[in-house]
Motif scaffolding. Structure first.
Motif, mmCIF file in Angstrom:
data_model
loop_
_atom_site.group_PDB
_atom_site.id
_atom_site.type_symbol
_atom_site.label_atom_id
_atom_site.label_comp_id
_atom_site.label_asym_id
_atom_site.label_seq_id
_atom_site.Cartn_x
_atom_site.Cartn_y
_atom_site.Cartn_z
ATOM 1 N N ALA A 87 0.834 -1.203 0.000
ATOM 2 C CA ALA A 87 0.000 0.000 0.000
ATOM 3 C C ALA A 87 0.870 1.256 0.000
ATOM 4 O O ALA A 87 0.634 2.200 -0.769
ATOM 5 C CB ALA A 87 -0.926 -0.010 1.211
ATOM 6 N N MET A 88 1.887 1.273 0.857
ATOM 7 C CA MET A 88 2.771 2.430 0.934
ATOM 8 C C MET A 88 3.521 2.655 -0.375
ATOM 9 O O MET A 88 3.788 3.796 -0.765
ATOM 10 C CB MET A 88 3.757 2.247 2.091
ATOM 11 N N SER A 89 3.850 1.573 -1.070
ATOM 12 C CA SER A 89 4.601 1.707 -2.324
ATOM 13 C C SER A 89 3.819 2.468 -3.382
ATOM 14 O O SER A 89 4.399 3.039 -4.306
ATOM 15 C CB SER A 89 4.988 0.326 -2.859
ATOM 16 N N THR A 90 2.488 2.478 -3.266
ATOM 17 C CA THR A 90 1.650 3.191 -4.235
ATOM 18 C C THR A 90 1.436 4.651 -3.852
ATOM 19 O O THR A 90 0.796 5.399 -4.599
ATOM 20 C CB THR A 90 0.272 2.522 -4.356
ATOM 21 N N GLY A 91 1.939 5.053 -2.673
ATOM 22 C CA GLY A 91 1.707 6.408 -2.197
ATOM 23 C C GLY A 91 0.451 6.550 -1.371
ATOM 24 O O GLY A 91 0.034 7.672 -1.057
ATOM 25 N N LEU A 92 -0.165 5.427 -0.986
ATOM 26 C CA LEU A 92 -1.364 5.470 -0.149
ATOM 27 C C LEU A 92 -0.947 5.715 1.302
ATOM 28 O O LEU A 92 -0.155 4.950 1.855
ATOM 29 C CB LEU A 92 -2.116 4.142 -0.266
ATOM 30 N N PRO A 93 -1.423 6.781 1.938
ATOM 31 C CA PRO A 93 -1.035 7.051 3.330
ATOM 32 C C PRO A 93 -1.551 5.962 4.258
ATOM 33 O O PRO A 93 -2.653 5.435 4.066
ATOM 34 C CB PRO A 93 -1.693 8.397 3.631
ATOM 35 N N ALA A 94 -0.754 5.626 5.271
ATOM 36 C CA ALA A 94 -1.077 4.483 6.116
ATOM 37 C C ALA A 94 -1.045 4.852 7.586
ATOM 38 O O ALA A 94 -0.246 5.682 8.029
ATOM 39 C CB ALA A 94 -0.095 3.343 5.848
ATOM 40 N N VAL A 95 -1.925 4.177 8.349
ATOM 41 C CA VAL A 95 -1.929 4.261 9.802
ATOM 42 C C VAL A 95 -1.865 2.834 10.324
ATOM 43 O O VAL A 95 -2.516 1.936 9.795
ATOM 44 C CB VAL A 95 -3.184 5.001 10.321
ATOM 45 N N ALA A 96 -1.041 2.614 11.354
ATOM 46 C CA ALA A 96 -0.826 1.250 11.838
ATOM 47 C C ALA A 96 -0.535 1.270 13.323
ATOM 48 O O ALA A 96 -0.066 2.276 13.877
ATOM 49 C CB ALA A 96 0.344 0.603 11.089
ATOM 50 N N TYR A 97 -0.822 0.138 13.969
ATOM 51 C CA TYR A 97 -0.394 -0.036 15.354
ATOM 52 C C TYR A 97 1.137 -0.067 15.399
ATOM 53 O O TYR A 97 1.785 -0.688 14.546
ATOM 54 C CB TYR A 97 -0.941 -1.343 15.922
ATOM 55 N N ALA A 98 1.694 0.566 16.420
ATOM 56 C CA ALA A 98 3.150 0.715 16.525
ATOM 57 C C ALA A 98 3.796 -0.532 17.121
ATOM 58 O O ALA A 98 4.454 -0.487 18.163
ATOM 59 C CB ALA A 98 3.489 1.949 17.350
ATOM 60 N N ILE A 99 3.627 -1.667 16.446
ATOM 61 C CA ILE A 99 4.298 -2.906 16.843
ATOM 62 C C ILE A 99 5.740 -2.852 16.326
ATOM 63 O O ILE A 99 6.068 -2.005 15.475
ATOM 64 C CB ILE A 99 3.540 -4.128 16.302
ATOM 65 N N PRO A 100 6.636 -3.709 16.816
ATOM 66 C CA PRO A 100 8.056 -3.591 16.451
ATOM 67 C C PRO A 100 8.363 -3.487 14.958
ATOM 68 O O PRO A 100 9.158 -2.616 14.558
ATOM 69 C CB PRO A 100 8.675 -4.837 17.090
ATOM 70 N N PRO A 101 7.792 -4.320 14.068
ATOM 71 C CA PRO A 101 8.161 -4.160 12.655
ATOM 72 C C PRO A 101 7.706 -2.830 12.058
ATOM 73 O O PRO A 101 8.341 -2.326 11.124
ATOM 74 C CB PRO A 101 7.478 -5.346 11.965
ATOM 75 N N ILE A 102 6.635 -2.249 12.603
ATOM 76 C CA ILE A 102 6.203 -0.929 12.127
ATOM 77 C C ILE A 102 7.247 0.115 12.497
ATOM 78 O O ILE A 102 7.579 1.005 11.701
ATOM 79 C CB ILE A 102 4.828 -0.562 12.727
ATOM 80 N N GLU A 103 7.787 0.004 13.709
ATOM 81 C CA GLU A 103 8.853 0.919 14.118
ATOM 82 C C GLU A 103 10.084 0.741 13.234
ATOM 83 O O GLU A 103 10.773 1.712 12.898
ATOM 84 C CB GLU A 103 9.218 0.680 15.587
ATOM 85 N N GLU A 104 10.368 -0.509 12.835
ATOM 86 C CA GLU A 104 11.512 -0.758 11.958
ATOM 87 C C GLU A 104 11.292 -0.154 10.578
ATOM 88 O O GLU A 104 12.231 0.334 9.946
ATOM 89 C CB GLU A 104 11.769 -2.264 11.843
ATOM 90 N N ILE A 105 10.059 -0.199 10.101
ATOM 91 C CA ILE A 105 9.756 0.413 8.806
ATOM 92 C C ILE A 105 9.924 1.923 8.888
ATOM 93 O O ILE A 105 10.559 2.548 8.039
ATOM 94 C CB ILE A 105 8.322 0.065 8.358
ATOM 95 N N ASP A 106 9.363 2.526 9.922
ATOM 96 C CA ASP A 106 9.338 3.990 10.013
ATOM 97 C C ASP A 106 10.715 4.578 10.300
ATOM 98 O O ASP A 106 11.200 5.433 9.569
ATOM 99 C CB ASP A 106 8.342 4.418 11.089
ATOM 100 N N GLN A 107 11.339 4.148 11.372
ATOM 101 C CA GLN A 107 12.666 4.636 11.772
ATOM 102 C C GLN A 107 12.772 6.156 11.703
ATOM 103 O O GLN A 107 13.762 6.710 11.215
ATOM 104 C CB GLN A 107 13.751 3.988 10.908
ATOM 105 N N GLY A 108 11.715 6.831 12.162
ATOM 106 C CA GLY A 108 11.747 8.286 12.214
ATOM 107 C C GLY A 108 11.602 8.973 10.874
ATOM 108 O O GLY A 108 11.814 10.187 10.768
ATOM 109 N N SER A 109 11.205 8.233 9.840
ATOM 110 C CA SER A 109 11.126 8.804 8.493
ATOM 111 C C SER A 109 9.804 9.508 8.217
ATOM 112 O O SER A 109 9.669 10.175 7.191
ATOM 113 C CB SER A 109 11.323 7.696 7.455
ATOM 114 N N GLY A 110 8.829 9.352 9.114
ATOM 115 C CA GLY A 110 7.509 9.912 8.838
ATOM 116 C C GLY A 110 6.800 9.180 7.723
ATOM 117 O O GLY A 110 5.987 9.754 6.996
ATOM 118 N N ALA A 111 7.096 7.864 7.589
ATOM 119 C CA ALA A 111 6.546 7.085 6.484
ATOM 120 C C ALA A 111 5.104 6.667 6.711
ATOM 121 O O ALA A 111 4.400 6.335 5.760
ATOM 122 C CB ALA A 111 7.409 5.841 6.243
#
Length: 420
Positions: free
Chosen positions: A318-342
């Protein structure tokens, strides 16, 4: 390289989305120029017992031999008694029915290496075949395969795989920590040459035009003022689908233009029947992979309230298409974001926070656009399957170069086994 991929599930005509990410990884390797075959043992449940669940009876319809997208798939049947025997069936029994045919194929056209997707079942088959054929065996920890009780039959099987597989990839650092716990060592004590964090990644999306978006929304009677929240994945409680339904009910009280589509329903296999009683979401049947891009194009927000993941591939798509995303902040989500505002993160289990996030995004198109740009950039920088599979292939190639030393202890025994 010629690679044998060992998987626990792989798509087939009756279930085209079962093991879909396994197939996408196989296709990514093939596009990189590698020759790929797939071994996907299928359980056989005795006729009388198979009537107890539609899932068990469906196994009989899976073909033993098939070619999908020019990749040969071999699915030998192994006996399984549901709820009994634990890992015995998917590992030892599945290996027993597979080994002879794989050895014959190896004798005709040798495999260079074996790569298992998942450590329960597939991992145990993979390292056993590697030793029998005297080729390197690598494996991927994908999620719940390493989140098992250490003393259970599955925990013991996964620990054996972690000890015997020559190279283990982990979808996330969290899964690597789970693997370390099964081995009873600290994560920093694991040999980095054998234990590497490497997400499998997702494929680059097709071009999604604004014209296509308008066409899709008109086809289902949606106006541009309506804001579509999309969930795409398995309809099951651990995925947070009931919490998303609750959050949508709360959000719609303040923002009536919000609607929610949940794509992935397969009645008899999931919690669709229970969720259907919730009036705040629309359930849509699971679809083939090529159809998901239309849903991404038509939606405005992607919601991913899962309680636990290895690496959330549908979210990355979904993110690869530019669709904005909201997710629970479980560990892999934190690994994806890493402070990037993704993506927008919400505390796990916080239904009120999830509702607030959906309302906030619905009311601020400019924020959705910025979040979508950041998310797309993050996926392209770190999570495209072509790059991830190329990295994995390089690591496996290094194993092949050293197999004369690493596998000499098995060579005589393996050669004799193959001759049989």
């Amino acid at each position: 390289m010629k690679l044998l991929l060992v998987v626990s599930n792989y798509p087939y005509e009756g279930h085209p989305y079962s093991g879909a990410f396994n197939e996408r990884s196989a296709l990514a390797l093939r596009r990189l120029g590698h020759e790929v075959e797939v071994l996907a043992p299928r359980p056989y449940v005795p006729r009388g017992l198979s009537r107890l669940a539609s899932r068990w009876s469906s196994y009989a319809s899976i073909p033993e031999h098939e070619t999908r997208a020019e990749i040969a798939v071999y699915r030998p049947a192994y006996a399984q008694l549901p709820l009994l025997g634990g890992a015995l069936w998917s590992e030892s029994c599945a290996y027993a029915v597979s080994a002879g045919e794989i050895a014959r194929r190896h004798r005709r056209a040798p495999y260079d290496a074996i790569l298992s997707f998942g450590l329960i079942g597939a991992g145990g088959i993979g390292w056993r075949l590697g030793r029998r054929l005297a080729v390197p065996a690598a494996g991927w920890a994908t999620g719940n395969d390493v989140r098992v009780a250490p003393r259970s039959s599955f925990g013991k099987a996964v620990r054996r795989s972690l000890e015997k597989i020559d190279l283990v990839f982990y979808q996330s650092a969290e899964l690597r920590a789970c693997g370390a716990a099964l081995l009873n060592v600290a994560p920093d004590e694991m040999d980095a040459r054998r234990h590497a964090v490497l997400p499998r990644g997702v494929e680059e999306p097709p071009v999604l035009s604004s014209e296509r978006r308008h066409e899709l929304r008109r086809a289902v009677g949606l106006g541009e003022e309506q804001v579509v929240v999309l969930y795409l994945g398995r309809i099951a409680a651990p995925k947070g689908v009931f919490e998303l339904a609750q959050a949508m009910a709360r959000a719609r009280e303040r923002c009536p233009e919000l609607i929610c589509w949940m794509v992935g329903a397969k009645r008899g296999f999931d919690d669709s029947a229970k969720l259907a009683r919730c009036g705040s979401v629309r359930l849509i049947d699971a679809c083939a992979h090529e159809q998901i891009w239309d849903y991404f194009a038509a939606a405005d927000i992607f919601a991913f309230p899962s309680h636990g993941e290895g690496m959330p591939n549908s979210l990355l798509e979904a993110m690869s298409t530019g669709l904005p995303a909201v997710a629970y902040a479980i560990p892999p989500i934190e690994e994806i974001d890493q402070g990037s505002g993704a993506l927008l993160r919400v505390a796990p289990g916080d239904v009120h926070g999830l509702a607030d996030a959906l309302v906030s995004l619905a009311r601020t198109p400019e924020r959705r656009a910025a979040l979508g740009r950041n998310g797309r950039a993050r996926v392209y920088a770190a999570f495209l399957s072509a790059d991830r599979m190329a990295s994995a292939a390089r690591r496996v190639a290094q194993l092949i170069e050293t197999r004369g030393v690493s596998f000499s202890q098995f060579a005589d025994r393996s050669a004799a086994a193959v001759r049989r």
